[in-house]
Design an enzyme around this catalytic site. Sequence first.
Site, mmCIF file in Angstrom:
data_model
loop_
_atom_site.group_PDB
_atom_site.id
_atom_site.type_symbol
_atom_site.label_atom_id
_atom_site.label_comp_id
_atom_site.label_asym_id
_atom_site.label_seq_id
_atom_site.Cartn_x
_atom_site.Cartn_y
_atom_site.Cartn_z
ATOM 1 N N CYS A 287 3.431 -8.495 -3.404
ATOM 2 C CA CYS A 287 2.355 -7.995 -2.548
ATOM 3 C C CYS A 287 2.984 -7.112 -1.469
ATOM 4 O O CYS A 287 3.868 -7.568 -0.723
ATOM 5 C CB CYS A 287 1.653 -9.187 -1.915
ATOM 6 S SG CYS A 287 0.419 -8.763 -0.683
ATOM 7 N N CYS B 126 -0.320 -0.723 -3.578
ATOM 8 C CA CYS B 126 -0.819 -2.103 -3.519
ATOM 9 C C CYS B 126 -0.741 -2.602 -4.950
ATOM 10 O O CYS B 126 -1.086 -1.860 -5.888
ATOM 11 C CB CYS B 126 -2.261 -2.108 -3.012
ATOM 12 S SG CYS B 126 -3.153 -3.655 -3.319
#
Length: 277
Positions: free
Chosen positions: A88, A202
């Site tokens: 992440c 992302c």
Amino acid sequence: MDRPSSKVLPPAAADRDRPIGVFDSGVGGLSILRALRSELPDEDFVYFSDAGHAPYGEKGDEFVCDRSLAIAVDLLEQHRIKALVIACNTATAAAVHLLRAQHTNLPVVGVEPALKPAAALTKTGHAAVLATRGTLSSAKFGALRESLRGQAEFVLVPCDGLAAAIEADDQPLVRELCRRYTREACCFGSGPGEIDTLVLGCTHYPFAAEVFRELLGPEIQLVETGEPVARQTRRLLEAQELLNPAGGGRVEFRTSGNAEALAGAARRWLGLGLEPA
Ligand code: DGL
């Protein structure tokens, strides 16, 4: 008096047999897990999706740090992980330094938007970076961008809501947001001054790659981070003699959210027909 001779013992087989922990706010980290499994097919993994607390991108550093530290402890205590991959960008930007400081013996791999590869790839010298608000406003991202000053122009677009739409598999909303944010980056193409490279900053966004391709056309290069992260994980394990030469390639799934949704995403995107743990 003679000092007792010491010799460095190889790590116990039990250490090498332990799984690698991978976590994200939700299903996005599956894009990193996909690359990890292809680079390290003999390793076992435990994947933690923090969907019960997602999305991270708009929640602020303190929240993301607290969740990241709690997840690391849980993976260590419950699964005795031998390494941790923060799959992440938002959690890496907020918490990688804290995780490394708290767990000095644990190899920790983070992810960051692929600005360096994009700077090397772009022919027009212009790239767009789509990422969460948390990632783009972080000091870590600022330093990365600064380190590439003069090598390429980056247009930054915080994509509120896009990770959540991908998480919910809401295809009409994914489409609408991809259209909105690529328009905001403006103007894609291969002519002078145009953006020819799109950084998917992302880990959720690779699962919208087809939508981006359709919107932008085949000449725009999409850049993600799965493969370099997987190679870095291999390097770290190798250096610490922690590679598992003959593991089972198993994946265990854990989530603070909906286990069925995670199992569905794993089936859809990784072809894994696993039962949720
Ligand atoms: N997948 C995450 C990232 O790479 C975060 C998405 C979110 O929870 O906002 O930043």
